[in-house]
Design an enzyme around this catalytic site. Structure first.
Site, short mmCIF file in Angstrom:
data_model
loop_
_atom_site.label_atom_id
_atom_site.label_comp_id
_atom_site.label_asym_id
_atom_site.label_seq_id
_atom_site.Cartn_x
_atom_site.Cartn_y
_atom_site.Cartn_z
N ASP A 11 0.85 -1.18 0.00
CA ASP A 11 0.00 0.00 0.00
C ASP A 11 0.89 1.23 0.00
OD1 ASP A 11 -2.33 1.43 -0.06
OD2 ASP A 11 -2.80 1.20 2.06
N GLU A 52 1.77 3.99 -4.04
CA GLU A 52 1.29 2.61 -4.16
C GLU A 52 2.23 1.77 -5.02
OE1 GLU A 52 -3.44 3.82 -3.77
OE2 GLU A 52 -2.46 3.72 -5.72
N ASP A 76 -5.05 -2.82 -2.38
CA ASP A 76 -6.37 -2.19 -2.46
C ASP A 76 -6.39 -1.07 -3.51
OD1 ASP A 76 -5.72 0.43 -1.10
OD2 ASP A 76 -5.30 -0.91 0.57
N ASP A 126 -1.04 -0.70 5.13
CA ASP A 126 -1.48 0.68 5.31
C ASP A 126 -0.88 1.29 6.59
OD1 ASP A 126 -3.43 2.98 4.75
OD2 ASP A 126 -4.06 2.35 6.75
N HIS A 205 34.63 -14.29 -21.59
CA HIS A 205 36.03 -14.71 -21.41
C HIS A 205 36.68 -15.00 -22.76
CE1 HIS A 205 35.00 -18.86 -22.50
NE2 HIS A 205 33.92 -18.72 -21.74
N GLU A 281 28.71 -20.53 -15.90
CA GLU A 281 28.02 -20.95 -17.12
C GLU A 281 26.92 -21.97 -16.82
OE1 GLU A 281 26.63 -20.61 -19.83
OE2 GLU A 281 28.25 -20.64 -21.33
#
Length: 402
Positions: A11, A52, A76, A126, A205, A281
């Protein structure tokens, strides 16, 4: 620490819209609802929507740090949920880079869903956001009380559920679309100072004996060939030309990379060499040391499946999706560790292709179409707001010619 599935509740708010703003985010274990992480911060003067999005980004970052594979986002904010699901356009240019940053984070997980919940079911996030704003204003702050997790699924918005599984191709495409929108708006058309970017000089490389024979070379620790040493020296000189100052040379732990990295570090005035296991790798399993033709002859079905999907691994090996997870983790760490600095990254074909695919917001076919030469150099700039600029790909002008 590594977890499977988590729920992110996020929130944000502004006292004035725009006004003093802050965000809050909570990461819970999906099964038990246990709080695994909390994030909250005051962000100065901003709008509700910006706050938000910042809450969403903080929650996704926290989930990534926990090693989550699947994320269920609950907010929300109907606007953020609908925009991330792709049903609403992002018309506000100020939100595009934030949506792009969130979309880039989404691609780090196996799946992400977005669901809308009413405000009363988002009390914890919140409260964290309000506590951050109170703290910035010098008001007394009480630690937010951890609310019980909501057991109900996210509510529906209109006729369609506000969910977008990131594992679904359309959702992944949307993540790439949002990322592209954000980077185009902020990177391509708006001039930005290079001094504020973190610059990654991506260096493959030098050649080994297996390189010359065009054989799969994954986890085997094959040393540089004589030609590879010459190529690495040339790459080192080029890096020194490109970057007056290199903060570090970060390398895969395999010797063909560390030998290349040492030469680059020497040319760069003694920059430290740091090994990073996540840059190793791909593990090619039973295909290690074999040519493409040999693999095609002995494993035709497996080869077709591998070429068709990054989720498929060679027999006994590692999929590109698995490599992607650790490469994204490595890049994220580099951006956080060296903000605004230049870093030389010495790695292999697969990790470097994945890093470039992500930077370009390209599709998975990119992995089999891009060619990276031994000791070739690519340059990627990244800004704190998620903007990315790819300056060059596979520069080989510095290499000795036969």
């Amino acid at each position: 620490m590594s977890v499977g599935k988590v729920v992110v509740e996020a929130d944000g708010g502004a006292r004035g819209n725009p006004g003093p703003a802050g965000y809050g985010a909570v990461v819970r274990a999906a099964g038990s609802g246990e709080v695994l992480a909390e994030r909250a911060e005051s962000i100065g003067v901003a709008t509700n929507n910006v706050a938000e999005y910042r809450g969403l980004i903080a929650g996704l970052e926290a989930a990534a740090e926990l090693g989550a594979a699947e994320v269920e986002v609950r907010m929300d904010s109907k606007l953020v949920v609908e925009q991330m699901c792709g049903r609403w356009q992002i018309k506000n240019p100020g939100l595009r880079p934030l949506a792009a940053q969130a979309a880039t984070l989404v691609r780090r997980f196996d799946s992400v869903t977005f669901g809308w919940i009413p405000r009363e079911r988002n009390r914890h996030a919140d409260a964290l956001a309000n506590a951050a704003m109170d703290r910035a204003e010098g008001k007394p702050v009480k630690a937010p009380k951890a609310a019980k997790p909501a057991v109900e699924p996210p509510a529906e918005l209109g006729r369609e559920p506000a969910e977008a599984p990131a594992a679904d191709p359309s959702a992944r495409a949307r993540a790439r679309e949002i990322a592209a929108q954000g980077s185009t708006a902020r990177s391509s058309w708006e001039p930005r100072p290079a001094s504020t970017a973190t610059r990654l000089l991506l260096v493959r490389h030098g050649a080994t004996e297996l390189t010359a024979q065009r054989r799969y070379s994954g986890r085997g620790d094959v040393p540089l060939a004589e030609a590879g040493v010459a190529q690495a020296r040339a790459a080192a000189a080029r890096v020194a030309e490109l970057a007056p100052s290199v903060a570090a040379v970060v390398s895969s732990p395999l010797s063909r990379c560390t030998a290349t990295a040492e030469l680059i570090a020497r040319a760069a005035g003694g920059a430290p060499v740091v090994t990073e296991d996540d840059l190793i790798e791909c593990d090619f399993g039973d295909w290690e040391g074999r040519t493409f033709a040999e693999v095609r002859s002995q494993w035709p079905a497996e080869m077709d499946a591998w070429l068709a999907s990054p989720a498929v691994a060679p027999p006994g090996g590692e999929s590109f999706n698995a490599v992607t997870k650790r490469v994204r983790r490595a890049v994220s760490t580099l951006l956080k560790t060296y903000p605004g600095e230049t870093v030389a990254v010495v790695s292999h074909v697969s990790p470097l292709k994945i890093a470039l695919r992500d930077a370009l917001a390209a599709g998975d076919a990119f992995l089999h179409r891009l060619y990276l030469d031994p000791a070739g150099i690519s340059i990627v700039d990244s800004w704190p707001d998620g903007g990315v600029a790819v300056r060059s790909v596979n520069d080989t002008a510095h290499l000795p010619r036969d």
